[in-house]
Design a protein around this motif. Sequence first.
Motif, PDB file in Angstrom:
ATOM      1  N   MET A  36      -7.173   5.608  -6.070  1.00 41.92           N
ATOM      2  CA  MET A  36      -5.779   5.411  -5.678  1.00 41.92           C
ATOM      3  C   MET A  36      -4.924   6.607  -6.054  1.00 41.92           C
ATOM      4  N   LEU A  37      -5.096   7.108  -7.278  1.00 40.10           N
ATOM      5  CA  LEU A  37      -4.269   8.219  -7.736  1.00 40.10           C
ATOM      6  C   LEU A  37      -4.527   9.487  -6.938  1.00 40.10           C
ATOM      7  N   LEU A  38      -5.772   9.679  -6.521  1.00 43.48           N
ATOM      8  CA  LEU A  38      -6.095  10.848  -5.712  1.00 43.48           C
ATOM      9  C   LEU A  38      -5.702  10.653  -4.250  1.00 43.48           C
ATOM     10  N   LEU A  39      -5.178   9.468  -3.927  1.00 45.17           N
ATOM     11  CA  LEU A  39      -4.798   9.125  -2.555  1.00 45.17           C
ATOM     12  C   LEU A  39      -5.978   9.228  -1.596  1.00 45.17           C
ATOM     13  N   ALA A  40      -7.160   8.955  -2.130  1.00 45.03           N
ATOM     14  CA  ALA A  40      -8.346   8.855  -1.290  1.00 45.03           C
ATOM     15  C   ALA A  40      -8.398   7.495  -0.608  1.00 45.03           C
ATOM     16  N   HIS A  41      -7.706   6.509  -1.206  1.00 43.63           N
ATOM     17  CA  HIS A  41      -7.706   5.147  -0.662  1.00 43.63           C
ATOM     18  C   HIS A  41      -6.364   4.487  -0.914  1.00 43.63           C
ATOM     19  N   TRP A  42      -6.067   3.529  -0.065  1.00 47.06           N
ATOM     20  CA  TRP A  42      -4.956   2.620  -0.312  1.00 47.06           C
ATOM     21  C   TRP A  42      -5.370   1.622  -1.403  1.00 47.06           C
ATOM     22  N   PRO A  43      -4.410   1.029  -2.107  1.00 48.37           N
ATOM     23  CA  PRO A  43      -4.760   0.015  -3.115  1.00 48.37           C
ATOM     24  C   PRO A  43      -5.619  -1.125  -2.562  1.00 48.37           C
ATOM     25  N   THR A  44      -5.357  -1.556  -1.329  1.00 49.74           N
ATOM     26  CA  THR A  44      -6.159  -2.653  -0.779  1.00 49.74           C
ATOM     27  C   THR A  44      -7.587  -2.213  -0.457  1.00 49.74           C
ATOM     28  N   ASP A  45      -7.813  -0.905  -0.218  1.00 49.48           N
ATOM     29  CA  ASP A  45      -9.183  -0.415  -0.070  1.00 49.48           C
ATOM     30  C   ASP A  45      -9.944  -0.592  -1.381  1.00 49.48           C
ATOM     31  N   VAL A  46      -9.251  -0.284  -2.472  1.00 51.68           N
ATOM     32  CA  VAL A  46      -9.863  -0.420  -3.799  1.00 51.68           C
ATOM     33  C   VAL A  46     -10.117  -1.889  -4.123  1.00 51.68           C
ATOM     34  N   LEU A  47      -9.139  -2.730  -3.826  1.00 48.74           N
ATOM     35  CA  LEU A  47      -9.332  -4.174  -4.028  1.00 48.74           C
ATOM     36  C   LEU A  47     -10.525  -4.660  -3.205  1.00 48.74           C
ATOM     37  N   GLY A  48     -10.663  -4.148  -1.990  1.00 50.36           N
ATOM     38  CA  GLY A  48     -11.811  -4.511  -1.167  1.00 50.36           C
ATOM     39  C   GLY A  48     -13.122  -4.088  -1.792  1.00 50.36           C
ATOM     40  N   GLY A  49     -13.147  -2.919  -2.419  1.00 51.40           N
ATOM     41  CA  GLY A  49     -14.351  -2.462  -3.107  1.00 51.40           C
ATOM     42  C   GLY A  49     -14.728  -3.361  -4.268  1.00 51.40           C
ATOM     43  N   TRP A  50     -13.726  -3.773  -5.041  1.00 52.50           N
ATOM     44  CA  TRP A  50     -14.002  -4.708  -6.147  1.00 52.50           C
ATOM     45  C   TRP A  50     -14.536  -6.033  -5.620  1.00 52.50           C
ATOM     46  N   ASP A  57       0.825  -1.208   0.000  1.00 51.74           N
ATOM     47  CA  ASP A  57       0.000   0.000   0.000  1.00 51.74           C
ATOM     48  C   ASP A  57       0.860   1.260   0.000  1.00 51.74           C
ATOM     49  N   VAL A  58       1.827   1.298   0.892  1.00 56.68           N
ATOM     50  CA  VAL A  58       2.673   2.490   1.024  1.00 56.68           C
ATOM     51  C   VAL A  58       3.523   2.691  -0.230  1.00 56.68           C
ATOM     52  N   THR A  59       4.085   1.612  -0.761  1.00 57.91           N
ATOM     53  CA  THR A  59       4.937   1.727  -1.946  1.00 57.91           C
ATOM     54  C   THR A  59       4.158   2.239  -3.145  1.00 57.91           C
ATOM     55  N   VAL A  60       2.997   1.649  -3.401  1.00 53.67           N
ATOM     56  CA  VAL A  60       2.176   2.067  -4.537  1.00 53.67           C
ATOM     57  C   VAL A  60       1.694   3.496  -4.355  1.00 53.67           C
ATOM     58  N   SER A  61       1.223   3.823  -3.161  1.00 48.45           N
ATOM     59  CA  SER A  61       0.688   5.159  -2.906  1.00 48.45           C
ATOM     60  C   SER A  61       1.771   6.225  -2.990  1.00 48.45           C
ATOM     61  N   ASP A  62       2.964   5.908  -2.535  1.00 49.53           N
ATOM     62  CA  ASP A  62       4.065   6.866  -2.653  1.00 49.53           C
ATOM     63  C   ASP A  62       4.396   7.138  -4.115  1.00 49.53           C
ATOM     64  N   GLY A  63       4.372   6.085  -4.923  1.00 45.46           N
ATOM     65  CA  GLY A  63       4.612   6.269  -6.355  1.00 45.46           C
ATOM     66  C   GLY A  63       3.529   7.115  -7.003  1.00 45.46           C
ATOM     67  N   LEU A  64       2.282   6.869  -6.635  1.00 48.19           N
ATOM     68  CA  LEU A  64       1.171   7.648  -7.179  1.00 48.19           C
ATOM     69  C   LEU A  64       1.194   9.090  -6.684  1.00 48.19           C
ATOM     70  N   ARG A  65       1.678   9.310  -5.475  1.00 51.98           N
ATOM     71  CA  ARG A  65       1.797  10.669  -4.947  1.00 51.98           C
ATOM     72  C   ARG A  65       2.779  11.477  -5.808  1.00 51.98           C
ATOM     73  N   GLY A  66       3.897  10.844  -6.131  1.00 51.72           N
ATOM     74  CA  GLY A  66       4.869  11.514  -6.979  1.00 51.72           C
ATOM     75  C   GLY A  66       4.312  11.806  -8.360  1.00 51.72           C
TER      76      GLY A  66
END
Length: 200
Positions: free
Chosen positions: A162-176, A24-33
Amino acid sequence: MALVGFLALTALVLGDWAPIERIDVTVSDGLRGYGTDHQRLVDVLRVATDIGATLPFVAAGVVVTVALLLRRHRREAYLCAAVTVLIPVLWGIMHAVLHRPRPPDGFVFVDSNGFPSGHTSHAASAALVAVLLLWPHLARRGRALVVAGAVALAVFVGGTRMLLLAHWPTDVLGGWLLALTVVPLAARALTARAHSHGRE
């Protein structure tokens, strides 16, 4: 299968399983950049992401349900109504009881818990219902187009969260996974009910 996946993911998320946190942190940090370097895209996505918000989801569900009832497609209308009610209710309950913070300093501010992503579950549920409703009435090419459109919608909304950093990737996976659990179960329950009534 989706239900098992959702329950397993929920347990791992709430248990603060280290590998999930690292992802989560790795993906979100990349998307933040990426978002920081593409502010115009972020501005567009702030608006576009709301196609998966609760109000449009419920409004569309009500309109489609009424239209199906007027055309006497009762089972399809009941499916649409059930999903329109169940997804926001289940998402709301989980957000109230599952205390998972969202990514800090996101490009949008949302003052609530993060798991699972409501926008994502709404979009994925709407996409699945559309496929189920349209599938029997389409030829092979039409079915392929509907499935492609449904996948695109679910992936797009999840990606924006995810790109807007409204959620972690696993939050999105949970939604799916929530959508993949609720919609098929509702469809099966209504089909079983129709068959049982047909035998009476």
